[in-house]
Design an enzyme around this catalytic site. Structure first.
Site, PDB file in Angstrom:
ATOM      1  N   ASP A   1     -22.296 -14.649  10.374  1.00 50.64           N
ATOM      2  CA  ASP A   1     -22.177 -16.051   9.970  1.00 50.64           C
ATOM      3  C   ASP A   1     -21.087 -16.754  10.779  1.00 50.64           C
ATOM      4  O   ASP A   1     -20.115 -16.113  11.182  1.00 50.64           O
ATOM      5  CB  ASP A   1     -21.849 -16.088   8.467  1.00 50.64           C
TER       6      ASP A   1
ATOM      7  N   HIS B   1     -24.948 -20.114  18.743  1.00 50.83           N
ATOM      8  CA  HIS B   1     -25.909 -19.005  18.618  1.00 50.83           C
ATOM      9  C   HIS B   1     -25.936 -18.165  19.904  1.00 50.83           C
ATOM     10  O   HIS B   1     -26.060 -16.950  19.853  1.00 50.83           O
ATOM     11  CB  HIS B   1     -27.305 -19.549  18.308  1.00 50.83           C
TER      12      HIS B   1
ATOM     13  N   LEU C   1     -27.684   5.330  18.468  1.00 53.10           N
ATOM     14  CA  LEU C   1     -27.560   4.329  17.405  1.00 53.10           C
ATOM     15  C   LEU C   1     -28.929   3.715  17.047  1.00 53.10           C
ATOM     16  O   LEU C   1     -29.690   3.340  17.931  1.00 53.10           O
ATOM     17  CB  LEU C   1     -26.624   3.212  17.896  1.00 53.10           C
TER      18      LEU C   1
HETATM   19  C1  FPP Z   1     -25.260 -17.907  11.228  1.00 52.75           C
HETATM   20  O1  FPP Z   1     -24.487 -18.900  11.806  1.00 52.75           O
HETATM   21  C2  FPP Z   1     -26.129 -17.179  12.148  1.00 52.75           C
HETATM   22  C3  FPP Z   1     -27.503 -17.256  12.185  1.00 52.75           C
HETATM   23  C4  FPP Z   1     -28.300 -18.145  11.348  1.00 52.75           C
HETATM   24  C5  FPP Z   1     -28.345 -16.432  13.061  1.00 52.75           C
HETATM   25  C6  FPP Z   1     -27.729 -15.259  13.765  1.00 52.75           C
HETATM   26  C7  FPP Z   1     -28.155 -15.329  15.176  1.00 52.75           C
HETATM   27  C8  FPP Z   1     -27.464 -14.843  16.226  1.00 52.75           C
HETATM   28  C9  FPP Z   1     -26.207 -14.071  16.076  1.00 52.75           C
HETATM   29  C10 FPP Z   1     -27.920 -15.098  17.636  1.00 52.75           C
HETATM   30  C11 FPP Z   1     -29.180 -14.462  18.024  1.00 52.75           C
HETATM   31  C12 FPP Z   1     -29.253 -13.013  17.725  1.00 52.75           C
HETATM   32  C13 FPP Z   1     -30.113 -12.159  18.330  1.00 52.75           C
HETATM   33  C14 FPP Z   1     -30.235 -10.747  17.884  1.00 52.75           C
HETATM   34  C15 FPP Z   1     -30.961 -12.613  19.428  1.00 52.75           C
HETATM   35  P1  FPP Z   1     -24.586 -20.356  11.173  1.00 52.75           P
HETATM   36  O2  FPP Z   1     -25.458 -21.182  12.051  1.00 52.75           O
HETATM   37  O3  FPP Z   1     -25.029 -20.285   9.752  1.00 52.75           O
HETATM   38  O4  FPP Z   1     -23.079 -20.830  11.266  1.00 52.75           O
HETATM   39  P2  FPP Z   1     -22.340 -21.895  10.335  1.00 52.75           P
HETATM   40  O5  FPP Z   1     -22.359 -21.334   8.939  1.00 52.75           O
HETATM   41  O6  FPP Z   1     -20.972 -21.948  10.930  1.00 52.75           O
HETATM   42  O7  FPP Z   1     -23.099 -23.190  10.481  1.00 52.75           O
END
Ligand code: FPP
Length: 239
Positions: free
Chosen positions: A19, A36, A130
């Protein structure tokens, strides 16, 4: 069920709620997609660190069944990054002896991504290092609904006596059936919720909430989490 006691805590399976990508980007006045993209780099670092540190399984919450509610352009950006990741990182994952597992209703994603996921999983299937489990279009309640449907179908077909349904019968039908028991859930960015992640599997897992935003997560952060886990006393309901 382990008995607890004096033996040091063994850490086999870590799951991470990644997150804070959006806040990381906002702090830098960048568009969310850059958060992201930086999050994807943190995924790469964390996978290689987990392998080197001898963790057996690392589950990553990459896209939840609720993430479809985000604006269409953000969903498209996340899917684009997933495509890019699968194509760009496959050889590196293979070199690192990583095996891939997939959790969630990932077959409902775009057909080209489903094909890439299938291909990646089969290319990495002979590896012995892993296990990386990507939770994609995953929701813990949805996983339980699918498991209950499978149990009901087996019972209806006369292959399962309803009185014989126990915890093991449920676990065998969860997406995580082939993974070791979950030891630790880490959520980054200071939020303290499970957000529909691994609801059954978290029954006895340790929960660790860290303030680090996901794109800043790295080997040192993983080592810090492992050290924090080592200081916890796990009792599994005993005393
Ligand atoms: C949360 O940050 C994260 C996500 C919704 C998606 C996780 C995706 C990645 C780490 C990138 C892609 C991964 C792969 C495996 C290709 P948020 O957008 O909710 O952050 P915020 O709460 O600060 O708005």
């Amino acid at each position: 069920m382990p008995g607890g006691g004096d033996s040091p805590a063994v850490l086999r399976h870590i799951a991470i709620i990644m997150d804070g990508n959006g806040r990381w980007a906002k702090k830098r006045m960048l568009p969310r997609v850059e958060g992201h993209r930086a999050g994807m780099k943190a995924v790469r670092k964390t996978i290689s660190a987990a392998g080197e540190l001898g963790i057996e399984a690392l589950t990553l919450y990459a896209f939840s069944s609720e993430n479809w509610r985000r604006p269409a352009n953000e969903v498209a950006d996340l899917m684009g990054l997933l495509r890019f990741y699968l194509r760009r990182e496959l050889a590196e994952l293979d070199r690192n002896n990583v095996r891939l597992e997939l959790l969630g209703d990932w077959r409902a994603l775009d057909s080209d991504i489903v094909a890439d996921l299938d291909a990646a999983r089969s290319r990495l299937s002979g590896n012995s290092g892993l296990i990386v489990a990507l939770a994609l279009n995953y929701g813990g309640q949805d996983e339980l609904v699918r498991a209950v449907r499978a149990i009901a179908a087996d019972a209806k077909a006369g292959m399962l006596d309803p009185n014989a349904i126990d915890a093991a019968a449920i676990e065998q039908r969860l997406d995580t059936a082939s993974l070791p028991p979950l030891d630790l859930i880490i959520r980054t960015s200071g939020e303290e919720r499970l957000s529909n992640f691994l609801l059954w599997q978290s029954a006895y897992a340790e929960l660790l909430f860290v303030d680090t935003l996901w794109p800043d997560f790295d080997r040192a952060a993983l080592e810090g989490a492992i050290a924090a886990f080592g200081r916890r006393e796990r009792r599994y309901g005993g005393r």
